[in-house]
Design a protein around this motif. Structure first.
Motif, short mmCIF file in Angstrom:
data_model
loop_
_atom_site.label_atom_id
_atom_site.label_comp_id
_atom_site.label_asym_id
_atom_site.label_seq_id
_atom_site.Cartn_x
_atom_site.Cartn_y
_atom_site.Cartn_z
N LEU A 1 3.43 12.50 2.77
CA LEU A 1 4.12 12.05 1.56
C LEU A 1 4.69 10.64 1.72
CD1 LEU A 1 5.34 12.79 -1.26
CD2 LEU A 1 7.36 13.61 -0.03
N LYS A 2 4.31 9.78 0.80
CA LYS A 2 4.89 8.43 0.73
C LYS A 2 5.66 8.37 -0.57
CE LYS A 2 0.62 6.87 2.78
NZ LYS A 2 -0.74 6.46 2.38
N LEU A 3 6.97 8.19 -0.47
CA LEU A 3 7.79 8.34 -1.66
C LEU A 3 8.70 7.14 -1.86
CD1 LEU A 3 8.45 10.40 -3.88
CD2 LEU A 3 10.18 11.39 -2.36
N ASN A 4 8.68 6.57 -3.05
CA ASN A 4 9.60 5.48 -3.37
C ASN A 4 10.64 5.99 -4.36
OD1 ASN A 4 7.80 5.59 -5.61
ND2 ASN A 4 8.27 3.47 -6.13
N GLN A 5 11.51 5.11 -4.77
CA GLN A 5 12.63 5.39 -5.70
C GLN A 5 13.71 6.23 -5.01
OE1 GLN A 5 13.58 4.13 -8.43
NE2 GLN A 5 11.78 2.94 -9.01
N LEU B 1 9.17 -2.76 -3.43
CA LEU B 1 10.63 -2.70 -3.34
C LEU B 1 10.97 -1.74 -2.20
CD1 LEU B 1 11.38 -2.23 -7.16
CD2 LEU B 1 11.96 -4.26 -5.82
N LEU C 1 16.44 7.71 -5.91
CA LEU C 1 16.92 8.97 -6.49
C LEU C 1 15.89 10.09 -6.34
CD1 LEU C 1 18.89 7.87 -9.68
CD2 LEU C 1 19.74 8.37 -7.40
N ALA C 2 14.62 9.74 -6.40
CA ALA C 2 13.57 10.75 -6.16
C ALA C 2 13.59 11.17 -4.69
CB ALA C 2 12.20 10.18 -6.54
N PRO D 1 3.71 0.46 -4.16
CA PRO D 1 3.13 -0.55 -5.05
C PRO D 1 4.17 -1.36 -5.83
CG PRO D 1 2.07 1.60 -5.36
CD PRO D 1 3.25 1.82 -4.48
N SER D 2 5.40 -0.86 -5.93
CA SER D 2 6.43 -1.64 -6.60
C SER D 2 6.94 -2.78 -5.72
CB SER D 2 7.62 -0.76 -7.01
OG SER D 2 7.23 0.18 -7.98
N GLU E 1 16.66 13.50 -4.04
CA GLU E 1 16.44 14.84 -4.59
C GLU E 1 15.42 15.61 -3.74
OE1 GLU E 1 16.33 14.81 -8.92
OE2 GLU E 1 15.30 16.73 -8.90
N TYR E 2 14.40 14.92 -3.27
CA TYR E 2 13.42 15.55 -2.39
C TYR E 2 14.08 16.02 -1.09
CZ TYR E 2 9.62 15.95 1.00
OH TYR E 2 8.79 16.41 1.99
N GLU F 1 0.84 -1.21 0.00
CA GLU F 1 0.00 0.00 0.00
C GLU F 1 0.88 1.26 0.00
OE1 GLU F 1 -3.22 2.44 0.05
OE2 GLU F 1 -3.24 0.28 -0.30
#
Lengths: 212, 212
Positions: free
Chosen positions: B62-66, B53, B68-69, B50-51, B72-73, B47
């Protein structure tokens, strides 16, 4: 400005959309990824791009590889029709979705991986297709569940972003490899909307001079 | 701020370095990638991401994956000790090198790919090692040739950037899989210099609470 690319490379395709969307004049230089073992491995090109992949952008003294770095650079130099939200959290979500495609789907399916699976492990065409469908299916499922929350006309509301520039070429690739896309209605709708825009039509692989 | 990660994930490792480098307080939440088929596949985590990973950063709403993103954030919210050059062309070169690692080396070698090669194509451990060494070797050769032009103490001169945050975990991974690194003197020197910095030591996999 020169863009070294290949008509069917989805990474080069992303950059073409950005260039056309921003109406930046550029010269397109084809690098044939298959002929004679691949022109990307010739020393003149490897000097420009040590990864021996396309695309490469040359802008004055700057030689730049990696499609997402190129698109962000273009956006900073040509801020018209920006492909990134101003708000930091929204920008990060857009970048994350672009990376979900550029890191989790595309690298596992590109030409050099397909070639290596065949040459090193003797995988046949049907096994290579199983491989491609597996990673595309998994990746698109994650993207679909994100789009269910964020999509409007495009991946994030009604404003085009770099995420759309990654999605459309990846779906083009999926169609080429006959992946069943019926489980991904949000993706299909966004792609259909993007393909109404002149920049996406100009950037289509079959509309490039080196298309075969 | 919460970081969902796994001690040995090199993508989570990149983000830990950024957090420690910027001295941002965070809670580390382990997601065991192997136990019981992988906690990243549990619905509560899927949830968030979704990836399925790691890593995922949660900062307020804020829910943030990746990775590099996320980095940068973090850089935009905590501009101290910035990991990106101000000049657009220099920034783009840094991003491209980070992506050379994050897109061309890491995705081909991570755990889920190793597992799939074994389960779908019956590849044995020695074949999986051949696969890993092939992609790491190719990727590092490209990085090495870039560093020959740009490296000082770190990948780009004497200032730490996001490229260093990608390089060190990838080399950690290469050592784990016993890749011969002797052909990459610039990479080895940069990694050695990074590992002198407290942020890199704190972020080391074996220094995490969930290390086994």
């Amino acid at each position: 400005m020169k863009l070294y690319g290949y008509w069917r490379s989805s990474a080069a395709y992303r950059v073409r959309i950005a260039l056309f969307h921003k109406e930046i004049e550029f010269e397109s230089i084809p690098v044939h990824l298959v002929k004679d073992g691949g022109e990307q491995h010739l020393s003149a090109y490897a000097e420009l791009n040590p990864s021996e992949l396309v695309p490469t952008l040359v802008d004055g003294d700057l030689k730049l590889n990696q499609s997402l770095a190129i698109i962000e650079y273009l956006d900073s130099q040509y801020p018209q029709a920006s492909l990134y939200p101003v708000d930091a959290a929204e920008r990060a979500k857009v970048q994350a979705l672009a990376l979900d495609i550029a890191c989790e789907i595309h690298p596992l399916n590109n030409l050099r991986v397909q070639q290596y699976l065949a040459s090193e492990f003797d995988l046949e065409n049907k096994d290579k297709l199983t491989w491609s469908h597996h990673w595309m299916g998994k990746g698109f499922a994650a993207v679909e569940s994100q789009l269910a929350k964020t999509a409007g006309l495009y991946c994030f509301g009604d404003t085009l972003t770099v995420a759309d520039l990654c999605l459309v070429p990846q779906v083009y690739n999926a169609n080429r490899f006959k992946l069943d896309m019926s489980a991904f209605p949000h993706i299909n709708r966004v792609v259909e909307n993007c393909l109404q825009l002149p920049a996406f039509v100009k950037a289509l692989p079959e509309n490039q001079a080196d298309a075969q």
